[in-house]
Design an enzyme around this catalytic site. Structure first.
Site, short mmCIF file in Angstrom:
data_model
loop_
_atom_site.label_atom_id
_atom_site.label_comp_id
_atom_site.label_asym_id
_atom_site.label_seq_id
_atom_site.Cartn_x
_atom_site.Cartn_y
_atom_site.Cartn_z
CB THR B 12 -0.94 0.01 1.23
OG1 THR B 12 -0.17 -0.39 2.37
CG2 THR B 12 -2.09 -0.93 1.03
N GLY B 13 1.85 1.26 -0.88
CA GLY B 13 2.58 2.49 -1.14
C GLY B 13 1.70 3.44 -1.94
CE LYS B 189 7.41 4.55 -15.24
NZ LYS B 189 6.67 4.09 -14.07
CB SER B 260 10.70 7.58 -7.02
OG SER B 260 11.21 6.80 -8.07
#
Lengths: 312, 312
Positions: B12-13, B189, B260
């Site tokens: 649940t980041g 990506k 990030s």
């Protein structure tokens, strides 16, 4: 000039002070040009604590500017850092007479070119020091280990001036080798410097053992070394291939060593980005040789250096 | 399963919470597996402050372990970091029934392989999120910008399960594209991630503008991008060449962005070294493709990560 030539040292950092002090011990008449340490050096000279035996070096003259020199120097030894902001030709110009040989006791490759261009009639000598030495304070130098020096006429060949410096250094107990291809000698030294100096900084402040202890970094170090050797080959001053493994093996058994570039970085001093990587990259581009690892390290080091200086 | 499939989110980041919340908004029955944030999430659910409109996500079940799930999940969405210490097959195993599709909403390349090997009979779906979102606290997610997602069946093709997820996401207002070649989508990506994430860390904590503003770094970024595209071509999932310049141009006009990976580094969290660089390097070695810049960044990043974690 016989056996007691007149020498001016420009840049009283650790390396310059040590070898100039040794030349003075051997009988040369050595003067120095200082900047920030002028007051202390002119009063006290330079104390050198050395694993070979401590000694004191009192220069004949201590100057703020080479123009103060009253004589004709046989040698001007340049031992400043190789940095974009340091205009060596401008700094030494007033001390150069027709008979003066200019010896660059500095790191990196392709550093003689612009000096040779500025003083086309003077002999240029390259000097490479393999020494662990640092300046603990103004006028205080500590020699911890090693000390061998390699010198040679630039761009190649032999000369009386090289012979004399060599003789004096050996007389003072310094292992001194003459090299007829000083450009190759610079490449050979760069085989060690090009990987270890930048990676010690980029890798987050690590010593030689921390670098070689991580397999991906060991591989990277080796790749950078291979690129340096390739460049030396492609530009006509080949370094033997076995130098790579020898450098790796020797460094593995060395005490953990913190590079001078890392010390510069940690003390927020500009790093020799061009002498160690940028010049090699330029040579590679001109010669059409691909050196991607050097390019990669250069980009990052350039950025870190920029930030490091601006943070000052 | 109709339009309200049973979904378990693992991790649940910020990214997982956001998209699972959106799926829940669209009618899916979403449960979650949490670790450190179990107490808060089981009590309050997850608050999502979003530029698209704030919303609250209350999972059907909040579990510490997927074995607690009482049902047969249509999807297990894995949104953990890709790290050596996280055993995804072990974590999700008890929640996988024959009909479960496993969707990896994670960064990097070649991350599906070992999941496909562990669950050879289950459908694997790759998901790539293009979003600025972060977790400000347990149970608190902030969505700052973007939000597009690309999904595709692994290793290629189409599927009903992909269609359904896509339909639900679009219903909830998320721009969702289906890609028949999700491996190529991962390479695409990576064209951005492979240079910017590592260099932001290695370069001393810099944002996108600081990287692109220094010419040697701009060149390095571009070279890394070229290596990624080359790898994608050589391994049969080509990314169009013009993606490189487009990525550079788009990033130049973006607000300065902190990656990030840099956030992970600064917070002493392990970085996704393998997902972003190590796996690509392995693929390159297997395919005999030379990617020296990736290799170079990998070596340094590996070292920084090792030091960063051990300093904890």
């Amino acid at each position: 000039m016989a056996d007691n030539p007149q020498i001016i040292l420009v840049g009283t950092g650790a390396v310059g002070s040590f070898y100039a002090g040794k030349l003075s011990q051997a009988g040369a008449r050595v003067s120095v040009v200082c900047r920030s340490d002028y007051d202390i050096v002119s009063r006290n000279g330079i104390n050198i604590g050395s694993v070979w035996g401590d000694f004191h070096f009192m220069p004949e003259m201590v100057m703020r500017n080479i123009a103060e020199y009253n004589g004709e120097a046989d040698y001007v030894i340049v031992a400043t850092k190789v940095l974009p902001g340091i205009d060596v030709p401008g700094i030494i110009k007033a001390g150069i007479s027709p008979k003066t040989s200019i010896m660059l006791l500095q790191n990196g490759v392709d550093i003689e070119g612009n000096i040779a261009a500025a003083f086309p009639k003077n002999e240029i000598i390259g000097g490479l020091a393999f020494i662990c030495v640092s300046r603990s304070d103004y006028g205080e130098v500590v020699h911890q280990d090693f000390g061998r020096i390699v010198i040679g006429r630039y761009p190649s060949g032999e000369s009386e001036k090289v012979d004399l410096i060599s003789k004096l250094l050996i007389r003072a107990g310094v292992p001194c080798e003459k090299d007829r291809d000083v450009i190759a000698a610079r490449w050979k030294k760069l085989v060690w410097n090009a990987p270890f100096n930048p990676i010690s900084v980029i890798g987050g402040g690590v010593n030689t053992q921390e670098m070689l202890g991580a397999e991906p970094v060991y591989n990277l170090v080796k790749k950078v070394m291979e690129e340096v050797v390739l460049l030396s080959e492609k530009t006509g001053h080949p370094v033997p291939r076995d130098v790579i493994q020898k450098n790796l093996d020797d460094t593995l058994v060395m005490k953990p060593y913190k590079t001078s570039m890392l010390l510069d970085y940690e003390n927020r001093r500009p790093m020799e980005v061009d002498a160690i990587l940028g010049n090699a990259l330029k040579i590679a581009r001109d010669a059409g040789v691909s050196v991607p690892c050097i390019e990669c390290l250069y980009g990052i080091l350039y950025l870190l250096n920029k930030q490091n200086i601006s943070r000052k």
